[in-house]
Design a protein around this motif. Structure first.
Motif, PDB file in Angstrom:
ATOM      1  N   LEU A  59       0.839  -1.207   0.000  1.00 27.79           N
ATOM      2  CA  LEU A  59       0.000   0.000   0.000  1.00 27.79           C
ATOM      3  C   LEU A  59       0.869   1.250   0.000  1.00 27.79           C
ATOM      4  N   TRP A  60       1.957   1.200   0.761  1.00 25.86           N
ATOM      5  CA  TRP A  60       2.878   2.341   0.828  1.00 25.86           C
ATOM      6  C   TRP A  60       3.481   2.602  -0.555  1.00 25.86           C
ATOM      7  N   ARG A  61       3.828   1.511  -1.242  1.00 24.47           N
ATOM      8  CA  ARG A  61       4.392   1.670  -2.592  1.00 24.47           C
ATOM      9  C   ARG A  61       3.363   2.252  -3.569  1.00 24.47           C
ATOM     10  N   LEU A  62       2.085   1.986  -3.301  1.00 25.02           N
ATOM     11  CA  LEU A  62       1.036   2.537  -4.174  1.00 25.02           C
ATOM     12  C   LEU A  62       0.734   3.996  -3.827  1.00 25.02           C
ATOM     13  N   GLY A  63       1.287   4.459  -2.705  1.00 25.27           N
ATOM     14  CA  GLY A  63       0.979   5.818  -2.236  1.00 25.27           C
ATOM     15  C   GLY A  63      -0.403   5.874  -1.601  1.00 25.27           C
ATOM     16  N   ALA A  64      -0.875   4.752  -1.043  1.00 26.23           N
ATOM     17  CA  ALA A  64      -2.233   4.703  -0.489  1.00 26.23           C
ATOM     18  C   ALA A  64      -2.330   5.459   0.833  1.00 26.23           C
ATOM     19  N   ASN A  65      -3.554   5.863   1.127  1.00 28.67           N
ATOM     20  CA  ASN A  65      -3.876   6.507   2.385  1.00 28.67           C
ATOM     21  C   ASN A  65      -4.498   5.426   3.270  1.00 28.67           C
TER      22      ASN A  65
END
Ligand code: C5P
Ligand code: C5P
Ligand code: ZN
Length: 489
Positions: A59-65
């Motif tokens: 998720l962090w790699r996707l830039g997710a919130n």
């Protein structure tokens, strides 16, 4: 048959399983693209923390919130946590399949992805995408773990997440899924191992199964090894040191202790054949076969750290979760080192001390491990921390006077009128058809509690005042089940 497993897994089932991982990935990507907030809940043990690290990193790699929480189970308090956040998407990893009814009763307005390997209880409603090996005829107790299922989804999000395969291997070992020949991982786990090896992060070898092969002086690693049990050496540092010296194996290089990893092949072979002779001379020939097993090494981790041997890594994760420092474990799985690792190592020491304290307490008075007709019981009350009760029952399950009796341990949950129950047994009973998950579920339901899990390792939460009646009923159910098994055979 694929993956060289002993029970054939249909290739078509695995393909459908992988397709559904893509389905989960699609939902996650769409949510992130729409800038939707994601609430992730994962399980507290090593596998759950590994799963949390994998989804967290993806998720962090996707830039997710997103927000990530670690829990021991799903209940109304956790539901409230979720609904207060009003997320666009809820992801549950290494838990959820046991709580499908709770999800349908309280979260029917939310889109939910469950990435789990526990046997599903109840049915998923239309808002829930459940990726679970049991739905495809794959055995979630040994063929893939919660971290493995989460890895499949992460890898479907982006192939770059393939580097998280090594963490999925740590999760599977944390759940003791190394049930294949020479303590290897098998089933879908074997494919994940291959991914980790292909990424250049993991090395798999057959070697001596010492606990602490990367981090401890050889004699200490010998003394720490209880699987296989080494009579006269397990638990005996001085005797282990004398044993090494008698073989002419130098425990130190200069003034630095040597670890097993430092021994050249010739010295390892010498040690191995001396241990075989030692076991045979004491009538433990059965244990000789367990001396050598599959060792999983994370080759990019620093030597002398507990992250280098995947089994030690999983114990460190378990320690952080159970000592209420789960955030450290997740951060490490996401790649944090430095101070996070230093703190986690300190927590690991405290975890070991806590376990030793409980084992000491249990051996102080004979009745503290009570033997009933079909089970052993540990009444942990409020002395044993409910977060450590699972580890304690796992350790004790292989060290009971009668291994054909499961162990049921419980402890009070602080500030709540509930006890946490942890049940464990061994292959000798599950292979005959005993399923502790089923027994925990059906018995807990009778007391308005929740129970479930695997055939070999299961748990429950029941009201404090009902625990004695609960234990009695479990004893009777297991007795009945074993009688049925005996009559059939
Ligand atoms: O929730 P989850 O499936 O991740 O947890 C399974 C738990 O059961 C782990 O803590 C694992 O160590 C334990 N276990 C065990 N004996 C086995 C298999 C699993 O104690 N043979
Ligand atoms: O908590 P403990 O380690 O004893 O749990 C053993 C297994 O039983 C784990 O896989 C856990 O997720 C599962 N479990 C469950 N439902 C519960 C309690 C535990 O599925 N109510
Ligand atoms: Zn798990």
């Amino acid at each position: 048959m694929i993956f060289g497993v002993d029970m054939p897994i249909e290739e078509a089932s695995v393909r459908t399983f992988l397709n559904n991982a893509s389905e989960a990935a699609k939902i996650i990507i769409e949510c992130v693209e729409a800038d939707g907030f994601i609430h992730v809940v994962s399980h507290l043990d090593a596998d759950g923390l590994a799963a949390a690290g994998i989804i967290g990193k993806a998720l962090w790699r996707l830039g997710a919130n997103f927000r990530l929480r670690i829990q021991q189970w799903v209940d109304e308090r956790i539901i409230l946590d979720i609904t207060t956040d009003k997320p666009k998407l809820v992801i549950l990893t290494d838990l959820g399949s046991g709580y499908l009814n709770v999800l349908s009763d309280h979260l029917s307005d939310y889109q939910i992805i469950v990435l789990d390997h526990h046997k599903p209880i109840g049915y998923a409603t239309a808002n829930v995408l459940q990726l679970n090996p049991h739905l495809y005829g794959i055995d979630g107790s040994k063929d893939i773990s919660g971290a493995g299922v989460t890895f499949l989804a992460a890898n479907a999000i982006n192939d770059a997440n393939r580097d998280l395969a090594a963490i999925a291997v740590v999760g599977a070992l944390g759940d003791l899924q190394d049930k294949f020949e020479q303590r290897a991982l098998g089933g879908v786990n074997e494919k994940i191992v291959a991914d980790a090896v292909a990424s250049g992060l993991l090395k798999v070898e057959k070697d001596l199964m010492f606990f602490g092969r990367e981090t401890r002086p050889i004699h200490k690693a010998l003394a720490y090894t209880t699987n296989p049990f080494l009579p006269g050496l397990s638990g005996e540092e001085d005797k282990s040191l004398a044993f090494l010296l008698s073989l002419g194996i130098k425990p130190k290089h200069g003034d630095k202790w040597r670890a097993l990893r430092d021994l050249p092949k010739k010295e390892r072979q010498k040690l191995c054949s001396a241990l075989s002779d030692h076991l045979i001379s004491r009538g433990y020939q059965k244990n000789v076969l367990s001396l050598i097993g599959s060792v999983y090494t994370l080759v990019h981790e620093e030597p002398w750290t507990p992250l280098r041997d995947a089994r030690e890594f999983s114990v460190l994760l378990n320690g952080t979760g159970r000592m209420e420092r789960a955030g450290l474990g997740v951060a490490i799985c996401m790649g944090d080192r430095g101070s996070a690792l230093e703190q986690a190592e300190a927590v690991l020491e405290e975890y070991r001390r806590t376990i030793m304290k409980y084992l000491g307490w249990l051996s102080e008075e004979p009745g503290r491990i009570e033997e009933l007709e079909s089970i052993y019981v540990i009444h942990g009350g409020s002395f044993i921390n409910e977060k450590v009760i699972g580890t304690l029952s796992s350790i004790l399950s292989t060290n009971l006077p009668k291994l054909e009796k499961p162990i049921i341990a419980y402890a009070a949950v602080a500030g709540d009128n509930v006890v946490k129950v942890s049940a464990r047994t061994l292959d000798i009973l599950t292979s005959k058809g005993l399923d502790l998950g089923e027994i925990m579920r059906t018995t807990a339901e009778k007391f308005d509690g929740e129970g479930g899990g695997h055939d070999i390792a299961a748990g429950a939460q029941v009201p404090f005042e009902d625990v004695e009646a609960f234990v009695k009923l479990v004893d009777e159910s297991i007795k009945r089940k074993m009688e049925q098994i005996e009559t059939k055979s």
